[in-house]
Design a protein around this motif. Sequence first.
Motif, PDB file in Angstrom:
ATOM      1  N   GLY A  58      -3.475   1.162  19.067  1.00 27.71           N
ATOM      2  CA  GLY A  58      -2.193   1.840  19.253  1.00 27.71           C
ATOM      3  C   GLY A  58      -2.340   3.294  18.831  1.00 27.71           C
ATOM      4  O   GLY A  58      -2.866   3.587  17.746  1.00 27.71           O
ATOM      5  N   LEU A  59      -1.905   4.223  19.674  1.00 24.73           N
ATOM      6  CA  LEU A  59      -2.095   5.637  19.351  1.00 24.73           C
ATOM      7  C   LEU A  59      -1.267   6.064  18.143  1.00 24.73           C
ATOM      8  O   LEU A  59      -1.650   6.990  17.428  1.00 24.73           O
ATOM      9  CB  LEU A  59      -1.760   6.495  20.573  1.00 24.73           C
ATOM     10  N   ALA A  60      -0.129   5.413  17.886  1.00 26.99           N
ATOM     11  CA  ALA A  60       0.633   5.731  16.676  1.00 26.99           C
ATOM     12  C   ALA A  60      -0.192   5.420  15.434  1.00 26.99           C
ATOM     13  O   ALA A  60      -0.129   6.138  14.421  1.00 26.99           O
ATOM     14  CB  ALA A  60       1.937   4.956  16.656  1.00 26.99           C
ATOM     15  N   VAL A  61      -0.977   4.346  15.495  1.00 23.73           N
ATOM     16  CA  VAL A  61      -1.853   3.997  14.379  1.00 23.73           C
ATOM     17  C   VAL A  61      -2.898   5.099  14.178  1.00 23.73           C
ATOM     18  O   VAL A  61      -3.183   5.506  13.049  1.00 23.73           O
ATOM     19  CB  VAL A  61      -2.522   2.634  14.634  1.00 23.73           C
ATOM     20  N   TRP A  62      -3.454   5.597  15.262  1.00 21.71           N
ATOM     21  CA  TRP A  62      -4.422   6.698  15.161  1.00 21.71           C
ATOM     22  C   TRP A  62      -3.781   7.954  14.564  1.00 21.71           C
ATOM     23  O   TRP A  62      -4.406   8.663  13.763  1.00 21.71           O
ATOM     24  CB  TRP A  62      -5.011   7.014  16.528  1.00 21.71           C
ATOM     25  N   VAL A  63      -2.541   8.219  14.957  1.00 22.66           N
ATOM     26  CA  VAL A  63      -1.852   9.399  14.425  1.00 22.66           C
ATOM     27  C   VAL A  63      -1.726   9.296  12.908  1.00 22.66           C
ATOM     28  O   VAL A  63      -2.056  10.233  12.162  1.00 22.66           O
ATOM     29  CB  VAL A  63      -0.466   9.563  15.075  1.00 22.66           C
ATOM     30  N   LEU A  64      -1.258   8.162  12.433  1.00 25.09           N
ATOM     31  CA  LEU A  64      -1.066   7.983  10.989  1.00 25.09           C
ATOM     32  C   LEU A  64      -2.396   7.884  10.256  1.00 25.09           C
ATOM     33  O   LEU A  64      -2.537   8.395   9.144  1.00 25.09           O
ATOM     34  CB  LEU A  64      -0.216   6.743  10.739  1.00 25.09           C
ATOM     35  N   ALA A  65      -3.380   7.217  10.872  1.00 28.34           N
ATOM     36  CA  ALA A  65      -4.693   7.129  10.249  1.00 28.34           C
ATOM     37  C   ALA A  65      -5.321   8.516  10.134  1.00 28.34           C
ATOM     38  O   ALA A  65      -5.991   8.832   9.133  1.00 28.34           O
ATOM     39  CB  ALA A  65      -5.599   6.194  11.047  1.00 28.34           C
ATOM     40  N   GLY A  66      -5.089   9.353  11.129  1.00 24.78           N
ATOM     41  CA  GLY A  66      -5.599  10.718  11.070  1.00 24.78           C
ATOM     42  C   GLY A  66      -5.016  11.499   9.906  1.00 24.78           C
ATOM     43  O   GLY A  66      -5.715  12.282   9.249  1.00 24.78           O
ATOM     44  N   LEU A  97       0.807  -1.217   0.000  1.00 24.87           N
ATOM     45  CA  LEU A  97       0.000   0.000   0.000  1.00 24.87           C
ATOM     46  C   LEU A  97       0.841   1.268   0.000  1.00 24.87           C
ATOM     47  O   LEU A  97       0.292   2.369   0.034  1.00 24.87           O
ATOM     48  CB  LEU A  97      -0.945   0.005   1.212  1.00 24.87           C
ATOM     49  N   GLY A  98       2.172   1.116  -0.023  1.00 20.36           N
ATOM     50  CA  GLY A  98       3.043   2.269  -0.163  1.00 20.36           C
ATOM     51  C   GLY A  98       3.706   2.756   1.105  1.00 20.36           C
ATOM     52  O   GLY A  98       4.387   3.786   1.093  1.00 20.36           O
ATOM     53  N   ALA A  99       3.529   2.042   2.232  1.00 14.48           N
ATOM     54  CA  ALA A  99       4.155   2.480   3.475  1.00 14.48           C
ATOM     55  C   ALA A  99       5.664   2.256   3.409  1.00 14.48           C
ATOM     56  O   ALA A  99       6.128   1.230   2.885  1.00 14.48           O
ATOM     57  CB  ALA A  99       3.574   1.719   4.662  1.00 14.48           C
ATOM     58  N   PRO A 100       6.466   3.177   3.925  1.00 11.08           N
ATOM     59  CA  PRO A 100       7.925   2.996   3.949  1.00 11.08           C
ATOM     60  C   PRO A 100       8.340   1.942   4.966  1.00 11.08           C
ATOM     61  O   PRO A 100       7.525   1.471   5.770  1.00 11.08           O
ATOM     62  CB  PRO A 100       8.436   4.385   4.343  1.00 11.08           C
ATOM     63  N   ARG A 148      -1.523   4.139   4.727  1.00  9.82           N
ATOM     64  CA  ARG A 148      -1.709   5.174   3.717  1.00  9.82           C
ATOM     65  C   ARG A 148      -1.246   6.532   4.237  1.00  9.82           C
ATOM     66  O   ARG A 148      -0.701   7.347   3.491  1.00  9.82           O
ATOM     67  CB  ARG A 148      -3.176   5.215   3.293  1.00  9.82           C
ATOM     68  N   GLY A 149      -1.467   6.781   5.521  1.00  2.23           N
ATOM     69  CA  GLY A 149      -0.970   8.022   6.099  1.00  2.23           C
ATOM     70  C   GLY A 149       0.531   8.074   6.155  1.00  2.23           C
ATOM     71  O   GLY A 149       1.151   9.129   5.947  1.00  2.23           O
ATOM     72  N   ALA A 150       1.173   6.920   6.408  1.00  2.21           N
ATOM     73  CA  ALA A 150       2.634   6.876   6.509  1.00  2.21           C
ATOM     74  C   ALA A 150       3.311   7.169   5.188  1.00  2.21           C
ATOM     75  O   ALA A 150       4.479   7.581   5.149  1.00  2.21           O
ATOM     76  CB  ALA A 150       3.074   5.505   7.021  1.00  2.21           C
ATOM     77  N   SER A 151       2.595   6.944   4.091  1.00  3.51           N
ATOM     78  CA  SER A 151       3.202   7.155   2.778  1.00  3.51           C
ATOM     79  C   SER A 151       3.218   8.625   2.376  1.00  3.51           C
ATOM     80  O   SER A 151       3.788   8.976   1.349  1.00  3.51           O
ATOM     81  CB  SER A 151       2.450   6.343   1.724  1.00  3.51           C
ATOM     82  N   ARG A 152       2.599   9.482   3.166  1.00  3.87           N
ATOM     83  CA  ARG A 152       2.493  10.879   2.748  1.00  3.87           C
ATOM     84  C   ARG A 152       2.719  11.845   3.916  1.00  3.87           C
ATOM     85  O   ARG A 152       2.166  12.942   3.937  1.00  3.87           O
ATOM     86  CB  ARG A 152       1.118  11.116   2.131  1.00  3.87           C
ATOM     87  N   ILE A 153       3.519  11.452   4.893  1.00  2.22           N
ATOM     88  CA  ILE A 153       3.661  12.305   6.066  1.00  2.22           C
ATOM     89  C   ILE A 153       4.700  13.406   5.849  1.00  2.22           C
ATOM     90  O   ILE A 153       5.609  13.297   5.028  1.00  2.22           O
ATOM     91  CB  ILE A 153       4.046  11.495   7.317  1.00  2.22           C
ATOM     92  N   ASP A 154       4.514  14.459   6.598  1.00  3.81           N
ATOM     93  CA  ASP A 154       5.552  15.454   6.804  1.00  3.81           C
ATOM     94  C   ASP A 154       5.495  15.828   8.282  1.00  3.81           C
ATOM     95  O   ASP A 154       4.548  15.475   8.992  1.00  3.81           O
ATOM     96  CB  ASP A 154       5.357  16.677   5.904  1.00  3.81           C
ATOM     97  N   ALA A 155       6.519  16.526   8.732  1.00  2.00           N
ATOM     98  CA  ALA A 155       6.631  16.808  10.166  1.00  2.00           C
ATOM     99  C   ALA A 155       5.433  17.581  10.683  1.00  2.00           C
ATOM    100  O   ALA A 155       4.926  17.340  11.784  1.00  2.00           O
ATOM    101  CB  ALA A 155       7.920  17.575  10.444  1.00  2.00           C
TER     102      ALA A 155
END
Length: 783
Positions: free
Chosen positions: A335-343, A132-135, A410-417
């Motif tokens: 896991g809250l990290a999952v929520w962060v990336l899903a958000g 799905l494109g996650a690093p 999907r969120g992890a594939s497009r993150i910025d700080a």
Amino acid sequence: MIPIDAAPTGARPHAPRSRMERAAGWLAAATLVLLLWPLVVGTAGPVGDATLFHMPYQMLVGDFARAGELLLWNPWTNGGSPDGAEPQIGALSPLAVAIGWLGGGTSASFVWFWIATWCLSAVGMARLVQHLGAPGWAQYGLALAWCTNGAFVGHAGHTCFMHVFALLPFAVWCLDRALSAERTGEFARLAACAGGWWGLSGLAGYPGLVVVSAMVLAGWCLVRLIPPVRGESPETSVPRAAGGLVILVVAGLAVLAPSYAAFFAEGSGFSGRTGALSREIATGWNAEDPAAANPLEPLALFSLASPVVAPAAAHGPASDPFAITDPSSVGANAGLAVWVLAGIALVGVRRSRRNTALFALGLLSLGLALGHALPLRAWAYDLLPPLRYFRHSAFFRVGLLFALTVLAARGASRIDARAVRRSALAVATVAGAATAAALVVLPELTASTPVLLFAVPPFATLAVAFAAGANRRRATGALTLLTAGGAAFALLVGRPLVMEDAQRRDALDAHHVGLVDAVDDDVAQTGFERDPFAFTIAPERTAALLAGDTAALAEDFANPVGTLFDSANLPGKENVLAGYTALNNRRHHQLAAFPALLDQALGRERVFFAAAALHLPDDDATFEAFTAAAAGGDVPLVVHDADAPPTELGADAAELVTAARLDRVPFAVERFEPRVLELELLRPPATDGWILVTERWAAGWSAAVTGPEGDVAPAAVHRAGFLWRAVEVPAGARTVRFTYRPFGWPGLLILSWGVLVGLLAWSLVARTRSVAPDAAEGAILEP
């Protein structure tokens, strides 16, 4: 195992995978092994059903595998059980059998299977999110988060639940690639492989969850019908999605066939579990006792914010705040990290309707889990017949946990700080507020759990928000630490739901007897003798049972698992009347109230002769009359044969009952093996009649009777006395030989394992023909 490796099938090109991406799943699996190390080295044992049910049964599967056999019939539990027809045992799963053969009938064999299932899921989720494109860092973190979410930790004691969770990512991965495949052959192969993974999950999985995972796969196809945004897989047509599902279901049902076809064929008349459940029992909606359906208590939604809530509720307060939900089913944290990336995926710059639809399906799953609070589960019961055959509504929550993990990829594939900082602040705020509310509404959670533990997840997430700064590398590093640390924290606080001391594990190993030794001719004579309970059950309960003091056992029969029913007899091949099995029969449980019937079922002298039989239906009226006659001292032979006309009990009823009276006959046990029971009648009957043996009946049993002249004739095996086997014999009969052959044996097993082997071979050929194997998305066997 089915490697899926061929040229990329998606519309967008895939660059060769980095070392981290190649190793992410295996690193996550290695991390899990370290976190579960006490189980690996034997200083801890499993908990709950894992120790009461799954571990003894896997030890039995291992014994059969070492003896070159498969577990089809278990003669040591409840008078016998068609365990090859019980999918939760894994008797016909190639994974369970292979690990059983390697480890033998030891507790270590079960632990290897258990942890291998866990690790396999980490590898599968890493491959799915990579697709799905996650690093690489996200593949590692999300694989760990998936394997330590509330469903995995809560149901660690339910190996059959975990098995379905574990293989779901592989099935979705293959299905998604199939929907993007350009070549018809590749489309068919990948869809069939998705079905192979789905079917394999069911060969050692809880049947209800197999249905739920099929719903997840169907939902995935629906999401793929939505037009994509840039960077997503191409839109799928309705015919392609429908065709993919048809291929998946056909391949999956072929793999499931040996256990599930036998479940209905062998279970009919043996267990009440082959029939549909009532709406109230299955869903909890408008039920007087919704706990029977095990729905998710609305207050358990607090566990979405914290992994501490479920274990604190299970092992802290004197009164369970989630009384209608089993403690194992309370946890819903991803896991809250999952929520962060899903958000980030849901509210980022490039908003996707597919992401929104996936989240909506996850919320729908959560609504189905709230079976007694919302009517969704009841409506689904009415609309979808397969949903009528299982309860445990709470495990629908796995749909939300899976959707969140995919959204996180999907969120992890497009993150910025900046996106990480904003999402982490929002998640930390909401999680902190929800946790504080939980402690106010449910103060009993802190009875044995320090309040500071509840503060760890939101504050750790807040730390990520500050650590992210304006640097993408710092943001990804902080998120990696949060996912890995969150996994370790979830297993730390959830330890009571995962492991305990090794005392029981050691006891089972100490009582172990190999299958070859257990069916030795000399041992068979004593092995036929039956005790009431396993060695782990308190002796005073046996004394109460034999004394007919059912009042003393009433409380235990209300909650028998671990107090009366146990599978600890299996490693030592001890023959017990009351064992822990999923193939329940209420008539079997009712024996305890009638000393005459109990006397027939215990000890060694369990072979009887009757000159005639009463042909009566298996219903409550017949059972009441049968037990009334037994209470008078004479137990008649009652045969339940749908093809025979029922016996008319009129004015001559007393004479008919007397003619059908069962009397013990002397006998010798010639063979007592899992699928063969041969009895020599030491005093051949003087007249034609019936032989009844208090060994459980199932449809797969046949018999052969040796007559007075040595001639051998086949004989039908009838269900008699509601539970047992009976055959008609001629005057002078010498021996009766019972043989078990379950429905579809061995053809359905050949079909099932043949499909898996065929998919493996097909995939290996596809891999060798791939132009650029390095550019492919990888086989699970790759390093």
